[in-house]
Design a protein around this motif. Structure first.
Motif, short mmCIF file in Angstrom:
data_model
loop_
_atom_site.label_atom_id
_atom_site.label_comp_id
_atom_site.label_asym_id
_atom_site.label_seq_id
_atom_site.Cartn_x
_atom_site.Cartn_y
_atom_site.Cartn_z
N LEU A 165 0.84 -1.20 0.00
CA LEU A 165 0.00 0.00 0.00
C LEU A 165 0.87 1.25 0.00
O LEU A 165 0.58 2.23 -0.70
N LEU A 166 1.96 1.24 0.76
CA LEU A 166 2.88 2.37 0.78
C LEU A 166 3.51 2.59 -0.60
O LEU A 166 3.68 3.73 -1.04
N GLU A 167 3.80 1.51 -1.28
CA GLU A 167 4.35 1.61 -2.64
C GLU A 167 3.30 2.16 -3.59
O GLU A 167 3.63 2.91 -4.52
N ARG A 168 2.05 1.80 -3.36
CA ARG A 168 0.98 2.34 -4.19
C ARG A 168 0.87 3.86 -4.01
O ARG A 168 0.72 4.60 -4.98
N TYR A 169 0.96 4.32 -2.76
CA TYR A 169 0.96 5.76 -2.52
C TYR A 169 2.06 6.43 -3.34
O TYR A 169 1.84 7.46 -3.98
N GLN A 170 3.24 5.85 -3.28
CA GLN A 170 4.39 6.46 -3.95
C GLN A 170 4.16 6.55 -5.46
O GLN A 170 4.63 7.50 -6.11
N SER A 171 3.42 5.59 -6.00
CA SER A 171 3.16 5.59 -7.45
C SER A 171 2.28 6.76 -7.88
O SER A 171 2.22 7.09 -9.06
N PHE A 172 1.57 7.37 -6.93
CA PHE A 172 0.71 8.52 -7.25
C PHE A 172 1.54 9.76 -7.56
O PHE A 172 1.07 10.67 -8.25
N PHE A 280 -11.04 21.21 -9.04
CA PHE A 280 -10.71 19.95 -8.38
C PHE A 280 -11.81 19.62 -7.37
O PHE A 280 -12.48 20.51 -6.84
N ASP A 281 -11.92 18.35 -7.07
CA ASP A 281 -12.87 17.91 -6.05
C ASP A 281 -12.32 18.20 -4.65
O ASP A 281 -11.11 18.14 -4.43
N TYR A 282 -13.23 18.51 -3.76
CA TYR A 282 -12.86 18.74 -2.35
C TYR A 282 -12.11 17.54 -1.78
O TYR A 282 -11.09 17.67 -1.11
N TYR A 283 -12.66 16.33 -2.06
CA TYR A 283 -12.01 15.11 -1.56
C TYR A 283 -10.80 14.79 -2.42
O TYR A 283 -10.90 14.66 -3.64
N GLY A 284 -9.67 14.67 -1.78
CA GLY A 284 -8.43 14.41 -2.48
C GLY A 284 -7.46 15.55 -2.34
O GLY A 284 -6.29 15.35 -2.00
N LEU A 285 -7.93 16.78 -2.56
CA LEU A 285 -7.04 17.93 -2.46
C LEU A 285 -7.20 18.68 -1.14
O LEU A 285 -6.22 19.05 -0.51
N ILE A 286 -8.43 18.92 -0.71
CA ILE A 286 -8.65 19.62 0.56
C ILE A 286 -8.75 18.62 1.71
O ILE A 286 -8.08 18.76 2.72
N ASN A 287 -9.56 17.64 1.54
CA ASN A 287 -9.72 16.56 2.51
C ASN A 287 -9.24 15.29 1.83
O ASN A 287 -9.76 14.94 0.77
N PRO A 288 -8.25 14.56 2.37
CA PRO A 288 -7.77 13.35 1.71
C PRO A 288 -8.90 12.41 1.32
O PRO A 288 -8.92 11.89 0.21
N GLY A 289 -9.86 12.19 2.22
CA GLY A 289 -11.08 11.46 1.89
C GLY A 289 -10.92 9.97 1.74
O GLY A 289 -11.44 9.19 2.52
N ILE A 291 -8.27 6.77 -0.52
CA ILE A 291 -7.08 6.52 -1.33
C ILE A 291 -7.35 6.82 -2.79
O ILE A 291 -6.54 7.42 -3.49
N ASP A 292 -8.53 6.42 -3.26
CA ASP A 292 -8.87 6.68 -4.65
C ASP A 292 -8.99 8.18 -4.92
O ASP A 292 -8.58 8.67 -5.99
N ALA A 293 -9.54 8.94 -3.96
CA ALA A 293 -9.65 10.39 -4.13
C ALA A 293 -8.27 11.03 -4.22
O ALA A 293 -8.04 11.95 -5.02
N ILE A 294 -7.33 10.55 -3.41
CA ILE A 294 -5.96 11.07 -3.45
C ILE A 294 -5.33 10.75 -4.80
O ILE A 294 -4.68 11.59 -5.43
N LYS A 295 -5.53 9.52 -5.27
CA LYS A 295 -4.98 9.11 -6.56
C LYS A 295 -5.51 9.99 -7.69
O LYS A 295 -4.74 10.48 -8.54
N LYS A 296 -6.81 10.22 -7.72
CA LYS A 296 -7.41 11.04 -8.78
C LYS A 296 -6.89 12.47 -8.75
O LYS A 296 -6.63 13.08 -9.79
#
Length: 307
Positions: A165-172, A280-289, A291-296
């Protein structure tokens, strides 16, 4: 409408996330945290000495992290629009919906050995659950590092390896970010709010080497990690790129744009003149929300600012 959101939902949600973000899972402000870096916190008596097997999560981000680490450990979650159509969670009981507080009777009925909440948002129910002798954890995520740290801690508590999962984060993240584009993220038009470096948004922009013109600004905003800007200050900054945010309760890009087009300074900005306005969407940039929201969000940052 945006103003109401900022002073109500934003002051509640961002209290949780921005509290972690500022230093406010998402899920945002304990509005006035004095912490600079949000990490996970636990009550001294609570952490289980053995692997937790029945976990209830009270924030969308921790729900997603536990699901990615070991779906079988989740026995209860808080309701979230982020997971409305996600088949992973269809059969998992909801212990809360929307902004309503968690139902303690539902939580107890699930017989959890660990309940995970978000600092600034879940403090009261977590305290009540502690008093009932159930292990608890409060988390805050306001920086990329705190996302990684919380993931490692959760993995330890349920006895799984977090490395994939940590490696997946890094891939973003971009391998070689090559931008120093001057940028302002405008969360609302009345008042004009922008994230500084002490927020999830600010830290994420730094990861992409985006020149956040509000990074070093400080002010009297009621939301930690955010500053209130005057029209004159925006004109003075004159960013190459402007990022607007859809509110968490939803809203069209057109409505968001129209709220800013009414401002006298709008057509004078380089970003407007060069058509470099992104929503941008609130979830991902303002609120992490989630994992998929962060990726997008990371994908959108790459597309809009690095290409």
């Amino acid at each position: 409408m945006l103003h109401r959101w900022i002073l109500s939902i934003f002051a509640i949600l961002l209290s949780i996330i921005l509290t972690a973000c500022n230093t406010n899972n998402t899920q945002q402000p304990q509005a006035q945290s004095t912490q600079n870096i949000a990490t996970s916190n636990t009550s001294s008596q609570e952490l289980p000495k053995v692997s937790a097997k029945r976990v209830v999560t009270l924030s969308s981000l921790t729900t997603d992290i536990i699901s990615q680490l070991d779906q079988t450990k989740l026995v209860g979650i808080s309701g979230s629009t982020l997971f409305k159509n996600d088949p992973r969670f269809h059969d998992i009981p909801r212990v809360s919906e929307g902004q309503s507080p968690p139902n303690l009777e539902k939580i107890l009925a699930l017989k959890p050995d660990l309940v995970i909440g978000a600092e600034g948002f879940s403090n009261q129910p977590i305290q009540q659950i502690q008093q009932l002798g159930i292990s608890t954890l409060l988390t805050q995520v306001n920086r990329w590092k705190s996302l990684e740290d919380v993931t490692k801690e959760l993995a330890q508590l349920i006895d799984v390896n977090p490395q994939s999962l940590l490696e997946r984060y890094q891939s973003f993240l971009p391998e070689e970010p090559r931008t120093n584009t001057s940028t302002l993220v405008l969360v609302s038009s009345q008042p004009i709010l922008a994230p500084n470096k002490n927020s999830w948004a600010g830290d994420l922009l730094e990861k992409f080497q985006v020149k956040n013109l509000a990074a070093e600004l400080q002010g009297q905003s009621p939301i930690s990690g955010y500053v209130t800007l005057s029209a004159e200050k925006v004109l003075e900054a004159n960013p190459e790129v402007i990022i607007l945010i859809t509110p968490p309760q939803g809203g069209s890009e057109t409505a968001i744009l129209e709220s800013f087009k009414k401002e006298g300074f709008w057509q004078k900005l380089r970003a407007t003149q060069n058509n470099r306005i992104y929503v941008f969407d609130y979830y991902g940039l303002i609120n992490p929300g989630s994992i998929d929201a962060i990726k997008k969000t990371c994908e959108q940052l790459k597309q809009n600012l690095l290409s």
